[in-house]
Design an enzyme around this catalytic site. Structure first.
Site, PDB file in Angstrom:
ATOM      1  CG  ASP A  95      20.150  -4.746 -12.287  1.00 27.66           C
ATOM      2  OD1 ASP A  95      19.520  -4.614 -11.648  1.00 27.66           O
ATOM      3  OD2 ASP A  95      20.553  -4.880 -13.552  1.00 27.66           O
ATOM      4  CB  ALA A  96      23.970  -5.086  -6.612  1.00 25.69           C
TER       5      ALA A  96
END
Length: 115
Positions: free
Chosen positions: A48-49
């Site tokens: 995930d960012a």
């Protein structure tokens, strides 16, 4: 938080030859882990960012600061590459399921357009 005593984490790091860090708070421990395991290989899995999962900007700064210390940064999407400084060792490793193993058949998506 990263500077507080973590004897179990430190011991595990000293015993490791490969350390895999997952997106989230893990980047704040990179300096500590590298000090405990200077010869270990390090992999960061950017599932995930950090902005997307709501991490504090301090975690994002730690990741940027230590990006060059990772032997590889695994990205399930090439779009995540924009979150890393130029020169980072990135590898696009998409998620996937082998339909032969699962016995799955290709089926149309149950989700309509825009879902």
């Amino acid at each position: 938080y990263a500077a507080t005593p973590q004897p179990v984490l430190d011991q595990w790091a000293r015993e490791a030859d490969l350390i895999v860090l997952e997106s989230g708070m893990a980047p704040i421990f990179m300096a500590r882990l590298r000090a405990c395991a200077p010869r270990a290989r390090f992999v960061y899995v950017a599932s995930d960012a950090l902005e997307t999962i709501g991490c504090d900007a301090a975690v994002e700064r730690a990741l940027a600061r230590h990006a060059d210390a990772f032997d590889v940064i695994a990205l399930p999407s090439p779009l995540l590459a924009r979150d890393f400084p130029p020169g980072s060792r990135l590898a696009h490793i998409p998620h996937g399921l082998d339909e032969r193993v699962l016995g799955a058949r290709a089926a149309p998506s149950p989700y309509g357009p825009g879902a």
